[in-house]
Motif scaffolding. Structure first.
Motif, PDB file in Angstrom:
ATOM      1  N   LEU A  90       0.758  -1.094  -0.026  1.00  0.00           N
ATOM      2  CA  LEU A  90      -0.196   0.045   0.044  1.00  0.00           C
ATOM      3  C   LEU A  90       0.851   1.219   0.115  1.00  0.00           C
ATOM      4  O   LEU A  90       2.042   1.058   0.277  1.00  0.00           O
ATOM      5  N   HIS A  91       0.366   2.380  -0.068  1.00  0.00           N
ATOM      6  CA  HIS A  91       1.170   3.506  -0.287  1.00  0.00           C
ATOM      7  C   HIS A  91       0.446   4.689   0.226  1.00  0.00           C
ATOM      8  O   HIS A  91      -0.847   4.781   0.170  1.00  0.00           O
ATOM      9  N   ARG A  92       1.478   5.774   0.798  1.00  0.00           N
ATOM     10  CA  ARG A  92       0.704   6.875   1.154  1.00  0.00           C
ATOM     11  C   ARG A  92       0.154   7.622  -0.069  1.00  0.00           C
ATOM     12  O   ARG A  92       0.557   7.438  -1.233  1.00  0.00           O
ATOM     13  N   ASP A  93      -1.047   8.452   0.409  1.00  0.00           N
ATOM     14  CA  ASP A  93      -1.744   9.167  -0.423  1.00  0.00           C
ATOM     15  C   ASP A  93      -2.118   8.387  -1.772  1.00  0.00           C
ATOM     16  O   ASP A  93      -2.263   8.907  -2.878  1.00  0.00           O
ATOM     17  N   CYS A  94      -2.744   7.256  -1.306  1.00  0.00           N
ATOM     18  CA  CYS A  94      -3.343   6.454  -2.302  1.00  0.00           C
ATOM     19  C   CYS A  94      -4.695   6.919  -2.728  1.00  0.00           C
ATOM     20  O   CYS A  94      -5.607   6.997  -1.762  1.00  0.00           O
ATOM     21  N   GLY A  95      -4.839   7.013  -3.969  1.00  0.00           N
ATOM     22  CA  GLY A  95      -6.223   7.618  -4.453  1.00  0.00           C
ATOM     23  C   GLY A  95      -7.377   6.378  -4.116  1.00  0.00           C
ATOM     24  O   GLY A  95      -8.566   6.892  -4.037  1.00  0.00           O
ATOM     25  N   ALA A  96      -7.153   5.324  -4.042  1.00  0.00           N
ATOM     26  CA  ALA A  96      -7.945   4.259  -3.758  1.00  0.00           C
ATOM     27  C   ALA A  96      -8.698   4.421  -2.551  1.00  0.00           C
ATOM     28  O   ALA A  96      -9.798   3.843  -2.129  1.00  0.00           O
ATOM     29  N   TYR A  97      -7.749   5.244  -1.299  1.00  0.00           N
ATOM     30  CA  TYR A  97      -8.222   5.236  -0.094  1.00  0.00           C
ATOM     31  C   TYR A  97      -8.724   6.766   0.125  1.00  0.00           C
ATOM     32  O   TYR A  97      -8.995   7.056   1.137  1.00  0.00           O
ATOM     33  N   GLY A  98      -8.809   7.465  -0.895  1.00  0.00           N
ATOM     34  CA  GLY A  98      -9.372   8.977  -0.940  1.00  0.00           C
ATOM     35  C   GLY A  98      -8.127   9.806  -0.962  1.00  0.00           C
ATOM     36  O   GLY A  98      -8.579  11.052  -0.905  1.00  0.00           O
ATOM     37  N   GLY A  99      -6.771   9.285  -0.958  1.00  0.00           N
ATOM     38  CA  GLY A  99      -5.525  10.300  -0.676  1.00  0.00           C
ATOM     39  C   GLY A  99      -5.299  10.609   0.998  1.00  0.00           C
ATOM     40  O   GLY A  99      -6.391  10.261   1.598  1.00  0.00           O
ATOM     41  N   SER A 100      -4.553  11.096   1.065  1.00  0.00           N
ATOM     42  CA  SER A 100      -3.953  11.731   2.297  1.00  0.00           C
ATOM     43  C   SER A 100      -4.903  12.736   2.851  1.00  0.00           C
ATOM     44  O   SER A 100      -5.096  12.657   4.150  1.00  0.00           O
ATOM     45  N   LYS A 101      -5.704  13.361   2.048  1.00  0.00           N
ATOM     46  CA  LYS A 101      -6.610  14.394   2.610  1.00  0.00           C
ATOM     47  C   LYS A 101      -7.745  13.554   3.426  1.00  0.00           C
ATOM     48  O   LYS A 101      -8.433  14.434   4.406  1.00  0.00           O
ATOM     49  N   GLN A 102      -8.040  12.473   3.467  1.00  0.00           N
ATOM     50  CA  GLN A 102      -8.748  11.700   3.988  1.00  0.00           C
ATOM     51  C   GLN A 102      -8.350  11.293   5.504  1.00  0.00           C
ATOM     52  O   GLN A 102      -9.300  10.855   6.318  1.00  0.00           O
ATOM     53  N   PHE A 103      -7.286  11.606   5.942  1.00  0.00           N
ATOM     54  CA  PHE A 103      -6.730  11.459   7.204  1.00  0.00           C
ATOM     55  C   PHE A 103      -6.522  12.939   7.933  1.00  0.00           C
ATOM     56  O   PHE A 103      -6.152  13.613   7.059  1.00  0.00           O
ATOM     57  N   SER A 104      -6.758  12.878   9.025  1.00  0.00           N
ATOM     58  CA  SER A 104      -6.267  14.012   9.853  1.00  0.00           C
ATOM     59  C   SER A 104      -4.898  14.416  10.025  1.00  0.00           C
ATOM     60  O   SER A 104      -4.636  15.506   9.969  1.00  0.00           O
ATOM     61  N   ASP A 105      -3.945  13.368   9.989  1.00  0.00           N
ATOM     62  CA  ASP A 105      -2.739  13.659  10.207  1.00  0.00           C
ATOM     63  C   ASP A 105      -1.814  12.279   9.481  1.00  0.00           C
ATOM     64  O   ASP A 105      -2.676  11.517   9.233  1.00  0.00           O
ATOM     65  N   ALA A 106      -0.588  12.634   9.244  1.00  0.00           N
ATOM     66  CA  ALA A 106       0.206  11.390   8.677  1.00  0.00           C
ATOM     67  C   ALA A 106       0.134  10.412   9.728  1.00  0.00           C
ATOM     68  O   ALA A 106       0.308   9.239   8.895  1.00  0.00           O
ATOM     69  N   ASP A 107       0.181  10.542  10.736  1.00  0.00           N
ATOM     70  CA  ASP A 107       0.420   9.168  11.685  1.00  0.00           C
ATOM     71  C   ASP A 107      -0.858   8.519  11.778  1.00  0.00           C
ATOM     72  O   ASP A 107      -1.057   7.147  11.625  1.00  0.00           O
ATOM     73  N   LYS A 108      -2.071   9.102  11.549  1.00  0.00           N
ATOM     74  CA  LYS A 108      -3.485   8.472  11.506  1.00  0.00           C
ATOM     75  C   LYS A 108      -3.635   7.718  10.149  1.00  0.00           C
ATOM     76  O   LYS A 108      -3.981   6.544   9.931  1.00  0.00           O
ATOM     77  N   GLU A 109      -2.937   8.416   9.112  1.00  0.00           N
ATOM     78  CA  GLU A 109      -2.993   7.812   7.667  1.00  0.00           C
ATOM     79  C   GLU A 109      -2.131   6.382   7.717  1.00  0.00           C
ATOM     80  O   GLU A 109      -2.431   5.393   7.148  1.00  0.00           O
ATOM     81  N   GLU A 110      -0.704   6.593   8.316  1.00  0.00           N
ATOM     82  CA  GLU A 110       0.033   5.299   8.404  1.00  0.00           C
ATOM     83  C   GLU A 110      -0.632   4.226   9.151  1.00  0.00           C
ATOM     84  O   GLU A 110      -0.662   3.239   8.675  1.00  0.00           O
ATOM     85  N   ALA A 111      -1.237   4.617  10.440  1.00  0.00           N
ATOM     86  CA  ALA A 111      -1.790   3.685  11.229  1.00  0.00           C
ATOM     87  C   ALA A 111      -2.925   2.700  10.347  1.00  0.00           C
ATOM     88  O   ALA A 111      -3.118   1.695  10.518  1.00  0.00           O
ATOM     89  N   HIS A 112      -3.678   3.722   9.602  1.00  0.00           N
ATOM     90  CA  HIS A 112      -4.809   2.931   8.645  1.00  0.00           C
ATOM     91  C   HIS A 112      -4.263   1.962   7.784  1.00  0.00           C
ATOM     92  O   HIS A 112      -4.680   0.707   7.679  1.00  0.00           O
ATOM     93  N   TYR A 113      -3.184   2.208   7.062  1.00  0.00           N
ATOM     94  CA  TYR A 113      -2.460   1.386   6.213  1.00  0.00           C
ATOM     95  C   TYR A 113      -1.660   0.130   7.043  1.00  0.00           C
ATOM     96  O   TYR A 113      -1.738  -0.761   6.416  1.00  0.00           O
ATOM     97  N   VAL A 114      -1.336   0.478   8.215  1.00  0.00           N
ATOM     98  CA  VAL A 114      -0.733  -0.607   8.880  1.00  0.00           C
ATOM     99  C   VAL A 114      -1.769  -1.853   9.194  1.00  0.00           C
ATOM    100  O   VAL A 114      -1.626  -2.781   9.144  1.00  0.00           O
ATOM    101  N   ASP A 115      -3.137  -1.272   9.520  1.00  0.00           N
ATOM    102  CA  ASP A 115      -4.222  -2.132   9.815  1.00  0.00           C
ATOM    103  C   ASP A 115      -4.613  -2.836   8.701  1.00  0.00           C
ATOM    104  O   ASP A 115      -4.976  -4.154   8.699  1.00  0.00           O
TER     105      ASP A 115
END
Ligand SMILES: [Zn+2]
Length: 145
Positions: A90-115
């Motif tokens: 998976l990768h940061r700012d992935c359009g399939a997840y709606g991009g980084s803008k879907q997350f309130s911050d970078a750590d929350k985005e990373e945590a989602h991808y880890v899950d």
């Protein structure tokens, strides 16, 4: 007999190969060079590349036609090419997840991808007998789960 017009000269190897890995990678072109660089560092000679929007995203959801498709691609790679390992990405700012803008911050985005990577890895590992590794692509490199 059909005679097609050749539009490009190129010699491809016609021999059978064993795949070093079956790689499930997002088709986001910003991360293609990351795969090439990582593959070179890993010493990959041949990979079977399953390049789909979202990469391993389909493997992290519940049953779906997309999940069946990607899993079937992996199983076919193993059957045809004696593939030694599976790589999920998976990768940061992935359009399939709606991009980084879907997350309130970078750590929350990373945590989602880890899950998501944990779910995908566990699911695939139950289905195949070779090692499964899961990675997060970022703009500064590649991170392993
Ligand atoms: Zn993507």
């Amino acid at each position: 007999m059909i005679k097609m017009e050749k539009v490009f000269d190129f010699v491809s190897s016609s021999g059978h190969y064993a795949a070093d890995a079956c790689v499930v990678w997002c088709y986001d072109d910003r991360f293609y060079k990351l795969l090439k660089g990582f593959g070179k560092k890993q010493g990959f000679v041949h990979i079977d590349l399953v390049k789909v929007a979202g990469g391993a995203k389909a493997l992290a959801g519940g049953p779906s036609p997309e999940r069946d498709f990607v899993l079937n691609q992996i199983a076919t790679s193993l059957r045809l090419h004696g593939t030694k390992r599976v790589i999920l990405m998976l990768h940061r700012d992935c359009g399939a997840y709606g991009g980084s803008k879907q997350f309130s911050d970078a750590d929350k985005e990373e945590a989602h991808y880890v899950d998501q990577l944990k779910i995908a890895k566990d699911f695939v590992q139950k289905e195949v007998s070779v090692p499964v590794d899961a990675y997060l692509g970022d703009f500064d490199g590649l991170y392993v789960l």
